[in-house]
Design an enzyme around this catalytic site. Structure first.
Site, PDB file in Angstrom:
ATOM      1  N   ASP A   1       0.982  -0.816  -0.136  1.00 48.38           N
ATOM      2  CA  ASP A   1      -0.094  -0.262  -0.311  1.00 48.38           C
ATOM      3  C   ASP A   1       1.159   1.787  -0.163  1.00 48.38           C
ATOM      4  OD1 ASP A   1       0.948  -0.691   2.794  1.00 48.38           O
ATOM      5  OD2 ASP A   1      -0.952  -0.966   3.748  1.00 48.38           O
TER       6      ASP A   1
ATOM      7  N   ASP B   1      -7.932  -2.087  13.756  1.00 48.34           N
ATOM      8  CA  ASP B   1      -8.910  -2.343  13.638  1.00 48.34           C
ATOM      9  C   ASP B   1      -9.348  -3.524  12.768  1.00 48.34           C
ATOM     10  OD1 ASP B   1      -7.872  -1.568  11.221  1.00 48.34           O
ATOM     11  OD2 ASP B   1      -9.561   0.080  10.703  1.00 48.34           O
TER      12      ASP B   1
ATOM     13  N   HIS C   1      -6.890  -4.423  10.147  1.00 43.81           N
ATOM     14  CA  HIS C   1      -7.177  -4.479   8.401  1.00 43.81           C
ATOM     15  C   HIS C   1      -6.128  -4.501   7.912  1.00 43.81           C
ATOM     16  CE1 HIS C   1      -5.302  -0.177   8.925  1.00 43.81           C
ATOM     17  NE2 HIS C   1      -4.289  -1.239   9.318  1.00 43.81           N
TER      18      HIS C   1
ATOM     19  N   GLU D   1     -10.113  -1.757   5.123  1.00 45.30           N
ATOM     20  CA  GLU D   1     -10.895  -1.202   5.991  1.00 45.30           C
ATOM     21  C   GLU D   1     -11.680  -2.021   6.622  1.00 45.30           C
ATOM     22  OE1 GLU D   1      -8.300   0.421   8.209  1.00 45.30           O
ATOM     23  OE2 GLU D   1      -8.601   2.669   7.283  1.00 45.30           O
TER      24      GLU D   1
HETATM   25  C1  GLP Z   1      -0.610   0.799   8.539  1.00 45.03           C
HETATM   26  C2  GLP Z   1      -0.196  -0.784   7.625  1.00 45.03           C
HETATM   27  C3  GLP Z   1      -0.247  -1.938   7.608  1.00 45.03           C
HETATM   28  C4  GLP Z   1      -0.104  -2.017   8.616  1.00 45.03           C
HETATM   29  C5  GLP Z   1      -0.367  -1.398   9.841  1.00 45.03           C
HETATM   30  C6  GLP Z   1      -0.178  -1.929  11.306  1.00 45.03           C
HETATM   31  O1  GLP Z   1      -2.293   0.483   8.335  1.00 45.03           O
HETATM   32  N1  GLP Z   1      -0.770  -0.101   6.409  1.00 45.03           N
HETATM   33  O2  GLP Z   1       0.103  -2.673   6.832  1.00 45.03           O
HETATM   34  O3  GLP Z   1       0.041  -3.476   9.164  1.00 45.03           O
HETATM   35  O4  GLP Z   1      -0.265  -0.223   9.529  1.00 45.03           O
HETATM   36  O5  GLP Z   1       1.431  -0.577  11.414  1.00 45.03           O
HETATM   37  P1  GLP Z   1       1.885  -0.495  12.666  1.00 45.03           P
HETATM   38  O6  GLP Z   1       2.850  -2.513  12.403  1.00 45.03           O
HETATM   39  O7  GLP Z   1       3.135   0.029  13.117  1.00 45.03           O
HETATM   40  O8  GLP Z   1       0.854  -1.311  14.131  1.00 45.03           O
END
Ligand code: GLP
Length: 268
Positions: A67, A136, A138, A143
């Site tokens: 992404d 959440d 995802h 989402e």
């Molecule tokens: C973002 C990314 C996800 C990731 C999430 C969690 O939303 N798009 O791919 O898994 O953050 O991030 P973190 O690893 O910093 O908790």
């Protein structure tokens, strides 16, 4: 599903990196799906160490990132482009032409997303997809209420995700509201999915993803339908799993199980 529970962040990072590295050693032209966020940073550091100390070779490896924020150019310090080059790609011998990250500045986003899907297909599909999980539930930026069959497309981020990711920006209103993300359907086509989660803040979405119903409300739960999904969790992230003891028991018996499943050798 395989659920691996390790003591801490360093141990889940090492376990994830080992799976990726073993794959690259077996298939030097592997296609990797990569994720951003704080969770995979340790895995990337371990891959960098294996590259510099053990000769892990990325020359023929191809990558596709999950992404990117819409509206941030690749040079922006908080773009996922910038993150990936900082955290991994600049430190390994990857061929720049083999690196694919969604372009947050694409003029025609639907056409761009279609092209991204086609590029994944042209590369032969993703062999191993690295994933984190949002609070959440995802994966990527899929989402809650994202179609479980979705493809790469534009998504509007939830207020929760914007608040979670605000820690990287100076102010919450600087967090982009939109992102380009691979769809759940895109992710589900990867040969292997490894989802890493660390910390008590992830215990709730992790438990829902693994032990709750398959639902678009927790897009990581779609992995219950994947044939080779591996969750690598530290103890706090595994804290709300009902079958935690069973998963640890399975892991302890992994080698014996492999032997039990192997074909019986014919006698002399
Ligand atoms: C973002 C990314 C996800 C990731 C999430 C969690 O939303 N798009 O791919 O898994 O953050 O991030 P973190 O690893 O910093 O908790």
């Amino acid at each position: 599903m395989e659920i691996i529970i390790k003591d801490d962040f360093a141990a889940i990072s090492a376990e994830g990196a080992k799976i990726v590295a073993d794959y690259i050693r077996r298939k030097p032209d592997a296609v990797l799906g990569l994720a951003t966020g704080s969770t995979p940073i340790g895995l990337y550091q371990e891959l960098i160490r294996m590259h510099s100390h053990e000769g892990l070779d990325f020359q023929q490896v191809t990558t596709f990132n999950l992404d990117e924020y819409v509206g941030l150019p690749a040079t922006h310090k908080l773009s996922y482009h910038y993150f990936m080059w900082e955290q991994l790609l600049s430190h390994i011998n990857i061929n720049r032409d083999n690196v694919h990250l969604p372009d947050g500045m694409a003029a025609d986003i639907p056409a761009y997303c279609k092209g991204y899907e086609e590029a994944i297909q042209a590369a032969g599909g993703i062999d191993i997809q690295v994933l984190g999980i949002g609070t959440d539930g995802h994966i990527g930026f899929n989402e809650p209420s994202s179609s479980l069959g979705s493809r790469t497309r534009l998504k509007t981020l939830t207020r929760e995700t914007i608040a979670d990711n605000a820690r990287f920006f100076e102010r919450a209103d600087q967090v982009p509201r939109y992102a380009i993300t691979m769809g759940v359907g895109t992710i589900m086509e990867a040969g292997t999915c490894i989802l890493l989660a660390s910390g008590a803040g992830k215990a709730d979405p992790v438990a829902k993803a693994i032990e709750g119903p398959v639902t678009a409300m927790i897009t990581a739960s779609a992995l219950q339908l994947h044939q080779d999904a591996i969750f690598i969790l530290d103890k706090p992230a595994a804290g709300k799993l009902q079958l935690q003891e069973y998963y640890e028991w399975v892991y302890q018996n992994k080698d014996n199980r492999a032997r039990a499943a192997a074909p019986i050798q014919a006698g002399p």
